[in-house]
Design a protein around this motif. Structure first.
Motif, PDB file in Angstrom:
ATOM      1  N   ALA A 145       0.835  -1.191   0.000  1.00 20.14           N
ATOM      2  CA  ALA A 145       0.000   0.000   0.000  1.00 20.14           C
ATOM      3  C   ALA A 145       0.876   1.250   0.000  1.00 20.14           C
ATOM      4  CB  ALA A 145      -0.911   0.006   1.222  1.00 20.14           C
ATOM      5  N   THR A 146       0.349   2.345  -0.528  1.00 19.15           N
ATOM      6  CA  THR A 146       1.091   3.608  -0.576  1.00 19.15           C
ATOM      7  C   THR A 146       1.189   4.218   0.827  1.00 19.15           C
ATOM      8  OG1 THR A 146       0.407   4.088  -2.848  1.00 19.15           O
ATOM      9  CG2 THR A 146       1.101   5.959  -1.501  1.00 19.15           C
ATOM     10  N   THR A 147       2.375   4.688   1.174  1.00 20.93           N
ATOM     11  CA  THR A 147       2.600   5.404   2.433  1.00 20.93           C
ATOM     12  C   THR A 147       2.595   6.898   2.140  1.00 20.93           C
ATOM     13  OG1 THR A 147       3.933   3.608   3.350  1.00 20.93           O
ATOM     14  CG2 THR A 147       4.206   5.794   4.332  1.00 20.93           C
ATOM     15  N   ARG A 148       1.729   7.639   2.798  1.00 21.04           N
ATOM     16  CA  ARG A 148       1.605   9.074   2.578  1.00 21.04           C
ATOM     17  C   ARG A 148       2.031   9.819   3.845  1.00 21.04           C
ATOM     18  NH1 ARG A 148      -2.156   9.928  -1.874  1.00 21.04           N
ATOM     19  NH2 ARG A 148      -2.989   7.902  -2.555  1.00 21.04           N
ATOM     20  N   HIS A 149       2.917  10.796   3.680  1.00 22.79           N
ATOM     21  CA  HIS A 149       3.394  11.573   4.819  1.00 22.79           C
ATOM     22  C   HIS A 149       2.828  12.984   4.842  1.00 22.79           C
ATOM     23  CE1 HIS A 149       6.227   8.732   6.560  1.00 22.79           C
ATOM     24  NE2 HIS A 149       6.638   8.428   5.341  1.00 22.79           N
ATOM     25  N   ALA A 150       2.176  13.414   3.769  1.00 20.96           N
ATOM     26  CA  ALA A 150       1.631  14.774   3.721  1.00 20.96           C
ATOM     27  C   ALA A 150       0.567  14.851   2.641  1.00 20.96           C
ATOM     28  CB  ALA A 150       2.741  15.792   3.451  1.00 20.96           C
ATOM     29  N   ASP A 151      -0.232  15.901   2.698  1.00 18.72           N
ATOM     30  CA  ASP A 151      -1.205  16.164   1.651  1.00 18.72           C
ATOM     31  C   ASP A 151      -0.499  16.809   0.457  1.00 18.72           C
ATOM     32  OD1 ASP A 151      -3.337  15.226   3.198  1.00 18.72           O
ATOM     33  OD2 ASP A 151      -3.622  17.204   4.134  1.00 18.72           O
ATOM     34  N   PRO A 152      -1.112  16.772  -0.730  1.00 17.92           N
ATOM     35  CA  PRO A 152      -0.512  17.461  -1.882  1.00 17.92           C
ATOM     36  C   PRO A 152      -0.284  18.941  -1.576  1.00 17.92           C
ATOM     37  CG  PRO A 152      -2.294  16.037  -2.591  1.00 17.92           C
ATOM     38  CD  PRO A 152      -2.352  16.056  -1.095  1.00 17.92           C
ATOM     39  N   PHE A 153       0.794  19.498  -2.103  1.00 17.39           N
ATOM     40  CA  PHE A 153       1.106  20.905  -1.865  1.00 17.39           C
ATOM     41  C   PHE A 153       1.691  21.523  -3.123  1.00 17.39           C
ATOM     42  CE2 PHE A 153       5.001  18.636  -0.981  1.00 17.39           C
ATOM     43  CZ  PHE A 153       6.011  19.471  -1.412  1.00 17.39           C
ATOM     44  N   ASP A 154       1.675  22.833  -3.155  1.00 21.56           N
ATOM     45  CA  ASP A 154       2.231  23.597  -4.270  1.00 21.56           C
ATOM     46  C   ASP A 154       3.617  24.087  -3.878  1.00 21.56           C
ATOM     47  OD1 ASP A 154       2.929  25.338  -6.295  1.00 21.56           O
ATOM     48  OD2 ASP A 154       0.951  26.273  -6.425  1.00 21.56           O
ATOM     49  N   GLN A 206       5.453   4.328  -2.691  1.00 18.59           N
ATOM     50  CA  GLN A 206       4.933   2.962  -2.709  1.00 18.59           C
ATOM     51  C   GLN A 206       6.094   2.020  -2.952  1.00 18.59           C
ATOM     52  OE1 GLN A 206       1.898   2.008  -5.668  1.00 18.59           O
ATOM     53  NE2 GLN A 206       1.086   0.385  -4.365  1.00 18.59           N
ATOM     54  N   LYS A 207       6.179   1.000  -2.127  1.00 15.40           N
ATOM     55  CA  LYS A 207       7.278   0.054  -2.244  1.00 15.40           C
ATOM     56  C   LYS A 207       6.798  -1.241  -2.895  1.00 15.40           C
ATOM     57  CE  LYS A 207      10.303  -0.360   1.064  1.00 15.40           C
ATOM     58  NZ  LYS A 207      10.966  -0.695   2.364  1.00 15.40           N
ATOM     59  N   TRP A 208       7.600  -1.718  -3.837  1.00 17.28           N
ATOM     60  CA  TRP A 208       7.408  -3.038  -4.431  1.00 17.28           C
ATOM     61  C   TRP A 208       8.471  -3.940  -3.802  1.00 17.28           C
ATOM     62  CZ3 TRP A 208       4.394  -4.219  -9.113  1.00 17.28           C
ATOM     63  CH2 TRP A 208       3.564  -3.157  -9.494  1.00 17.28           C
ATOM     64  N   SER A 209       8.039  -4.870  -2.979  1.00 21.10           N
ATOM     65  CA  SER A 209       8.967  -5.685  -2.199  1.00 21.10           C
ATOM     66  C   SER A 209       9.270  -7.007  -2.884  1.00 21.10           C
ATOM     67  CB  SER A 209       8.398  -5.960  -0.806  1.00 21.10           C
ATOM     68  OG  SER A 209       8.189  -4.751  -0.109  1.00 21.10           O
ATOM     69  N   ALA A 210      10.530  -7.400  -2.794  1.00 21.17           N
ATOM     70  CA  ALA A 210      10.961  -8.667  -3.377  1.00 21.17           C
ATOM     71  C   ALA A 210      10.759  -9.804  -2.378  1.00 21.17           C
ATOM     72  CB  ALA A 210      12.430  -8.579  -3.782  1.00 21.17           C
ATOM     73  N   VAL A 233       8.023   7.124  -5.925  1.00 17.04           N
ATOM     74  CA  VAL A 233       7.668   8.298  -5.133  1.00 17.04           C
ATOM     75  C   VAL A 233       6.329   8.845  -5.613  1.00 17.04           C
ATOM     76  CG1 VAL A 233      10.086   8.853  -4.706  1.00 17.04           C
ATOM     77  CG2 VAL A 233       8.915   9.913  -6.637  1.00 17.04           C
ATOM     78  N   LEU A 234       5.548   9.342  -4.655  1.00 12.53           N
ATOM     79  CA  LEU A 234       4.227   9.889  -4.950  1.00 12.53           C
ATOM     80  C   LEU A 234       4.331  11.391  -5.132  1.00 12.53           C
ATOM     81  CD1 LEU A 234       1.121   9.773  -5.118  1.00 12.53           C
ATOM     82  CD2 LEU A 234       1.085   9.873  -2.606  1.00 12.53           C
ATOM     83  N   THR A 235       3.803  11.877  -6.253  1.00 15.69           N
ATOM     84  CA  THR A 235       3.789  13.303  -6.528  1.00 15.69           C
ATOM     85  C   THR A 235       2.467  13.661  -7.192  1.00 15.69           C
ATOM     86  OG1 THR A 235       4.962  15.154  -7.595  1.00 15.69           O
ATOM     87  CG2 THR A 235       4.881  13.072  -8.800  1.00 15.69           C
ATOM     88  N   GLY A 236       2.269  14.954  -7.456  1.00 18.57           N
ATOM     89  CA  GLY A 236       1.066  15.389  -8.151  1.00 18.57           C
ATOM     90  C   GLY A 236       0.075  16.078  -7.245  1.00 18.57           C
ATOM     91  N   SER A 237      -1.154  16.175  -7.741  1.00 19.88           N
ATOM     92  CA  SER A 237      -2.227  16.866  -7.039  1.00 19.88           C
ATOM     93  C   SER A 237      -3.392  15.909  -6.834  1.00 19.88           C
ATOM     94  CB  SER A 237      -2.690  18.076  -7.869  1.00 19.88           C
ATOM     95  OG  SER A 237      -3.233  17.625  -9.113  1.00 19.88           O
ATOM     96  N   ASP A 238      -4.471  16.407  -6.260  1.00 20.20           N
ATOM     97  CA  ASP A 238      -5.647  15.569  -6.057  1.00 20.20           C
ATOM     98  C   ASP A 238      -6.242  15.095  -7.378  1.00 20.20           C
ATOM     99  OD1 ASP A 238      -5.566  15.741  -3.273  1.00 20.20           O
ATOM    100  OD2 ASP A 238      -6.706  17.623  -3.259  1.00 20.20           O
ATOM    101  N   ILE A 260       6.300   7.582  -9.437  1.00 18.30           N
ATOM    102  CA  ILE A 260       7.429   7.578 -10.363  1.00 18.30           C
ATOM    103  C   ILE A 260       8.589   6.800  -9.759  1.00 18.30           C
ATOM    104  CG2 ILE A 260       9.080   9.020 -11.613  1.00 18.30           C
ATOM    105  CD1 ILE A 260       7.061  11.302 -11.467  1.00 18.30           C
ATOM    106  N   ALA A 261       9.210   5.946 -10.564  1.00 21.74           N
ATOM    107  CA  ALA A 261      10.358   5.168 -10.095  1.00 21.74           C
ATOM    108  C   ALA A 261      11.428   6.101  -9.559  1.00 21.74           C
ATOM    109  CB  ALA A 261      10.915   4.312 -11.231  1.00 21.74           C
ATOM    110  N   LEU A 262      11.837   5.861  -8.320  1.00 21.49           N
ATOM    111  CA  LEU A 262      12.836   6.723  -7.681  1.00 21.49           C
ATOM    112  C   LEU A 262      14.109   6.817  -8.505  1.00 21.49           C
ATOM    113  CD1 LEU A 262      13.933   8.362  -5.289  1.00 21.49           C
ATOM    114  CD2 LEU A 262      14.455   6.201  -4.144  1.00 21.49           C
ATOM    115  N   ASP A 263      14.538   5.709  -9.047  1.00 24.50           N
ATOM    116  CA  ASP A 263      15.766   5.693  -9.829  1.00 24.50           C
ATOM    117  C   ASP A 263      15.655   6.586 -11.061  1.00 24.50           C
ATOM    118  OD1 ASP A 263      18.363   4.885 -10.405  1.00 24.50           O
ATOM    119  OD2 ASP A 263      17.718   3.213 -11.646  1.00 24.50           O
ATOM    120  N   ALA A 264      14.462   6.673 -11.645  1.00 24.99           N
ATOM    121  CA  ALA A 264      14.268   7.518 -12.828  1.00 24.99           C
ATOM    122  C   ALA A 264      14.452   8.991 -12.486  1.00 24.99           C
ATOM    123  CB  ALA A 264      12.878   7.283 -13.422  1.00 24.99           C
TER     124      ALA A 264
END
Length: 324
Positions: free
Chosen positions: A221-230, A281-285, A297-302, A308-312
Motif C-alpha cells: 500500500a502507498t505510504t503518505r506523509h503529507a497532503d498534496p502541496f504547491d 509505494q514500495k514493491w517488495s521482493a 515516489v508519490l507526486t502530483g495533485s488531487d 514515479i520510479a525513484l531511480d528515474a
C-alpha cells in the motif's frame, strides 16, 4: 493543491528555469473543439504491442489493483500505444470498458531495456493524468490549432523519462514548424526538435524499477506523509542543498522531512520543473529471491497523482527539503 491559471503556471515554469520567454502567448481556457481522431491521427500507429509487454502490463495492473486507490483497476481494459519514435516506451491507458464512463481509470508507462526486459517507469490516476486528451486539445488551441484551422497538425506523444513527457506537434506541410507541449499541463515548452532529440538519446530506463524479469515483486500500500502541496507557496527550496540518500533509505528520509521537492537539472535541459513529493509505494521482493525492492515516489495533485520510479528521478535531478 491550488489550481493556478495557465498564465500563472507558465510564470512558475519560467521562474524555475530562469528563462525569459519573450512574445505574446494566448491560451484558451476552454478545450478546443478538435475531434480526437483527427487531432491524434499520428498518436496511435496501427502496430500491435509485443506479447511480453502485454503480459507484463496485465500483471502490473493486477498487482496494483490489490491496494487502494487502484482497486478499480481489477477489471480494467488496457489500451497500449507507443510513445514517440526511438525511445522504446509505451503508454498503457486503463479504460473501464463500459460505454457509461469514457474517462480513463489511470495509466502506466513502460520502457524496454537494451537487454529486452520491460521496466515500469511510472503510473498514475486522476482526471488530469499524463497525456490526457482534453489537456492536449487545450494545448493545441494555445498554439492556434482549432476546429476552424485549414489543416491539423501531426501530434506524437514522446517520452524520455518522467520529467520529459511531452507532445510533439508538427504543423502541416514539408516545412511545418515543430512545437512541444507539456503532457501534464498542456503548456507550450521552450523545446526544439534538436534539444528534444539530444535529451531523448540519453534516456535509460531505471534499473531498480519493477521489471518483467523480476517475477517476485509485490506492491504494498502507498505510504503518505503529507497532503498534496504547491512548491511555489514557499520558494525557499530553490536555494536548498540536495538531500543525499540511497534508494533503500528513501522511506526513512521522507519519514523525517514529510515533504520534499524534486528539482530537474542538467546541462541539456531547456526548462526545469519542481515536483512535490509526499509519499511512496514500495514493491517488495520475495526474501527467497535475489530481486531488489523498488520504490516509487508519490507526486502530483488531487486531480493527477503520479507514482514515479525513484531511480528515474535520481538520474535527472535532485531532492531538496520543503519547509513552511
Amino acid at each position: 493543491m491550488n489550481n493556478p491559471t495557465r498564465a500563472h503556471r507558465i510564470a512558475k515554469l519560467l521562474l524555475c528555469a530562469g528563462i525569459v520567454w519573450l512574445g505574446a502567448f494566448q491560451i484558451s481556457s476552454q478545450p478546443a473543439r478538435i475531434a480526437h481522431a483527427s487531432a491524434l491521427s499520428a498518436v496511435s500507429p496501427d502496430t500491435p504491442a509485443p506479447e511480453p509487454l502485454r503480459r507484463f502490463a496485465a500483471d502490473t495492473i493486477q498487482q496494483l489493483a490489490a491496494n487502494a486507490p487502484f482497486t478499480g483497476w481489477s477489471a480494467a481494459k488496457p489500451i497500449i500505444e507507443p510513445l514517440g519514435p526511438g525511445t522504446h516506451s509505451w503508454l498503457v491507458t486503463l479504460s473501464s470498458g463500459t460505454s457509461t464512463s469514457k474517462a480513463p481509470l489511470g495509466y502506466l508507462i513502460i520502457s524496454a531495456t537494451p537487454e529486452g526486459d520491460y521496466k515500469l517507469v511510472e503510473y498514475g490516476l486522476g482526471e488530469n493524468s499524463l497525456y490526457a486528451k482534453p489537456t492536449l486539445e487545450s494545448g493545441l488551441a494555445g498554439l492556434g490549432f482549432t476546429a476552424k484551422a485549414k489543416s491539423l497538425p501531426t501530434v506524437t506523444p514522446v517520452y524520455a523519462g518522467p520529467v520529459l513527457a511531452e507532445w510533439m506537434v508538427r504543423a502541416a506541410g514539408k516545412s511545418g514548424s515543430v512545437h512541444f507541449i507539456d503532457a501534464l499541463t498542456g503548456e507550450r515548452l521552450p523545446e526544439s526538435l534538436q534539444s528534444w532529440n539530444k535529451q531523448a538519446a540519453s534516456y535509460v530506463p531505471p534499473s531498480s524499477a519493477a521489471g518483467s524479469a523480476q517475477k517476485s515483486l509485490a506492491a504494498a500500500a502507498t505510504t503518505r506523509h503529507a497532503d498534496p502541496f504547491d512548491p511555489y507557496d514557499n520558494i525557499l527550496w530553490m536555494a536548498g542543498e540536495p538531500i543525499q540518500s540511497e534508494t533503500n533509505r528513501f522511506d526513512e528520509l521522507l519519514a523525517v522531512y514529510k515533504r520534499l521537492v524534486f528539482v530537474t537539472n542538467g546541462p541539456d535541459r531547456t526548462y526545469s520543473i519542481p515536483l512535490p513529493i509526499t509519499g511512496y509505494q514500495k514493491w517488495s521482493a520475495d526474501p527467497q529471491s535475489s530481486g531488489e525492492d523498488a520504490i516509487y515516489v508519490l507526486t502530483g495533485s488531487d486531480s493527477s497523482q503520479r507514482w514515479i520510479a525513484l531511480d528515474a528521478l535520481k538520474q535527472s535531478g535532485k531532492f531538496v527539503a520543503y519547509t513552511d
